[in-house]
Design an enzyme around this catalytic site. Structure first.
Site, mmCIF file in Angstrom:
data_model
loop_
_atom_site.group_PDB
_atom_site.id
_atom_site.type_symbol
_atom_site.label_atom_id
_atom_site.label_comp_id
_atom_site.label_asym_id
_atom_site.label_seq_id
_atom_site.Cartn_x
_atom_site.Cartn_y
_atom_site.Cartn_z
ATOM 1 N N PRO A 1 45.579 68.414 31.683
ATOM 2 C CA PRO A 1 45.576 67.023 32.216
ATOM 3 C C PRO A 1 46.850 66.648 33.177
ATOM 4 O O PRO A 1 47.895 66.174 32.525
ATOM 5 C CB PRO A 1 45.363 66.157 31.138
ATOM 6 C CG PRO A 1 45.557 66.907 29.845
ATOM 7 C CD PRO A 1 45.874 68.436 30.233
ATOM 8 N N GLU A 2 46.781 66.610 34.348
ATOM 9 C CA GLU A 2 47.790 66.156 35.177
ATOM 10 C C GLU A 2 46.615 64.875 35.930
ATOM 11 O O GLU A 2 45.710 64.800 35.553
ATOM 12 C CB GLU A 2 48.260 67.009 36.301
ATOM 13 C CG GLU A 2 49.131 68.041 35.470
ATOM 14 C CD GLU A 2 49.881 68.958 36.740
ATOM 15 O OE1 GLU A 2 50.105 68.329 37.725
ATOM 16 O OE2 GLU A 2 50.296 70.061 36.453
#
Length: 271
Positions: free
Chosen positions: A2-3
């Site tokens: 998750p970015e």
DNA sequence: ATGCTAACCTGCGCGC
DNA sequence: TGCGCGCAGGTTAGCA
């Protein structure tokens, strides 16, 4: 996983299943995350209707009239929409149930967070976040001014969330490659033109990643929910020793602030 | 204020 | 097969 792009993809995937729906139950199965899931959280949202699902940096906000659930996916977190009958598995920390589906938080490494706030944007975790890199006020001129006093290298500066919110380790390297900038360049040394280019490249990198993930949005229901399987083709990230896609020079890996940085020594020489 | 380090966790791939 | 090691998309707390 998750970015910012993955968080945005998650947001778009879950929003249609939550917006306007009443929370019928909340299950805290494993409260141990970065901070313990507040035990009073079920009482706060059960019987309430979700207004909207928004994002600030890498934080997801599941909004209600009286506050919001703050979700951070950490290193290994994911949110999936499942049928209420789907059995929970290992590392499934929490369920947000509506009449139709279950929103399930899965996080093996437990670096994620799930909190409640009545004023989420004022919450200590969000209050000091910097500019949104996909917003129109994120311009080369803004960046140039913001970096003017920074002695730090540009790559860790891009990952400073009090400056720019949501750029992580992968997309920092990727954006710098596209902009032709060396990750070790002192941030204050970047020219105005370099900042213009960098802002453009950050936008392109993030938007392309979101668009690539968007094609798998349907997978949020009933499948493995794995936002990584559309395999973005990275230019440099994770490609140490492999030939640069533009010039075939071997990609280099260095460490900055205990994080791996990847760059092409030939393509990334400008400042 | 600023900047570095350690710490929080589990899982995976690799070499032996 | 199995084991030990290094590494992983993030962020904060604590200390110099």
């Amino acid at each position: 996983m998750p970015e910012l792009p993955e968080v945005e993809i998650t947001r778009r995937g879950i929003a249609p299943h939550l917006q306007g729906r009443e929370v019928t139950a909340v299950v805290i199965r494993q409260p141990r995350l970065r901070w313990p899931v507040p035990p009073q959280l079920p009482a706060q949202v059960t019987g309430r209707v979700v207004c909207d699902v928004t994002r600030r940096g890498k934080y997801l906000l599941i909004g209600f009239a009286h506050g919001a659930l703050i979700v951070h996916l950490g290193m290994s977190g994911s949110l999936r929409v499942e049928m209420p009958t789907a059995p929970a598995g290992k590392h499934d920390h929490f369920d947000l149930c509506t009449r139709e589906t279950v929103l399930r938080l899965h996080d093996p490494r437990r670096f994620g967070a799930l909190l409640w706030s009545e004023a989420p944007l004022q919450h200590p975790l969000l209050a000091h976040l910097g500019i949104e890199p996909l917003a129109s006020d994120f311009t080369g001129a803004w960046l140039h001014a913001a970096l003017r006093t920074r002695t730090q290298a540009i790559k860790p500066a891009l990952m400073d969330h009090t400056l720019i919110a949501g750029i992580g380790n992968i997309y920092a390297s990727e954006a710098l490659f596209r902009a032709g900038l060396r990750p070790t360049t002192a941030a204050r040394r970047l020219s105005g033109r370099a900042c213009d280019r960098l802002v453009t490249c950050i936008g392109e990198t993030l938007r392309e990643a979101i668009a690539a993930g968007g094609s798998s949005l349907r997978d949020f229901v009933g499948s493995d929910g794995h936002a990584g399987h559309f395999q973005q083709r990275h230019f440099v990230y994770g490609r140490a020793g492999e030939p640069c896609r533009m010039c075939a020079t071997p990609v280099r890996r260095i460490v900055q602030g205990q994080r791996a940085s990847f760059y092409c020594p030939h393509c990334q020489r400008a400042r």
